[in-house]
Design a protein around this motif. Structure first.
Motif, short mmCIF file in Angstrom:
data_model
loop_
_atom_site.label_atom_id
_atom_site.label_comp_id
_atom_site.label_asym_id
_atom_site.label_seq_id
_atom_site.Cartn_x
_atom_site.Cartn_y
_atom_site.Cartn_z
N TRP A 1 12.42 1.87 -19.83
CA TRP A 1 13.02 0.99 -18.84
C TRP A 1 13.30 1.76 -17.55
O TRP A 1 13.45 2.97 -17.56
N GLY A 2 13.31 1.03 -16.45
CA GLY A 2 13.65 1.61 -15.16
C GLY A 2 14.28 0.54 -14.30
O GLY A 2 13.95 -0.64 -14.41
N ILE A 3 15.20 0.95 -13.46
CA ILE A 3 15.89 0.01 -12.58
C ILE A 3 15.77 0.50 -11.14
O ILE A 3 16.00 1.68 -10.85
N ILE A 4 15.38 -0.44 -10.27
CA ILE A 4 15.34 -0.16 -8.83
C ILE A 4 16.18 -1.21 -8.12
O ILE A 4 16.51 -2.25 -8.68
N GLU A 5 16.51 -0.90 -6.89
CA GLU A 5 17.19 -1.86 -6.04
C GLU A 5 16.32 -2.07 -4.81
O GLU A 5 15.87 -1.10 -4.19
N ALA A 6 16.03 -3.33 -4.51
CA ALA A 6 15.20 -3.68 -3.35
C ALA A 6 16.07 -4.35 -2.30
O ALA A 6 16.84 -5.27 -2.61
N GLN A 7 15.94 -3.88 -1.07
CA GLN A 7 16.65 -4.50 0.06
C GLN A 7 15.68 -4.52 1.23
O GLN A 7 15.36 -3.48 1.80
N GLY A 8 15.18 -5.71 1.52
CA GLY A 8 14.11 -5.81 2.51
C GLY A 8 12.90 -5.09 1.97
O GLY A 8 12.49 -5.31 0.83
N SER A 9 12.32 -4.17 2.74
CA SER A 9 11.17 -3.38 2.28
C SER A 9 11.59 -2.04 1.68
O SER A 9 10.75 -1.24 1.28
N ARG A 10 12.89 -1.80 1.58
CA ARG A 10 13.40 -0.53 1.06
C ARG A 10 13.63 -0.62 -0.45
O ARG A 10 14.29 -1.54 -0.93
#
Length: 74
Positions: free
Chosen positions: A20-29
């Motif tokens: 498993w992996g978790i990312i956070e997306a904000q706009g294109s970041r």
């Protein structure tokens, strides 16, 4: 103004090891949040192994509160 961040968990299923992996997306970041593996005891019956994986993923989801999920096809 940027949209609010969206937290996404990606799951790579497996009976022995589920990644498993978790990312956070904000706009294109995109930002890394966390990653790891949940392992099951291969000496147990399938139902017990699935329960171990379920409990492990439940703990991760509770701790990191993702908004969305993506699961790789097996």
């Amino acid at each position: 103004m940027l949209p609010p961040p969206i937290r996404i968990i990606g799951i790579d299923p497996g009976l022995r090891t589920t990644g498993w992996g978790i990312i956070e997306a904000q706009g294109s970041r995109l930002s890394f949040v966390a990653c790891g593996c949940v392992r099951s005891d291969e000496r147990l019956r399938t139902a017990a192994r699935l329960r171990q994986l379920h409990e492990g993923l439940t703990q991760i989801i509770t701790a990191h509160a993702p908004h969305e999920a993506a699961v790789e096809e097996t």
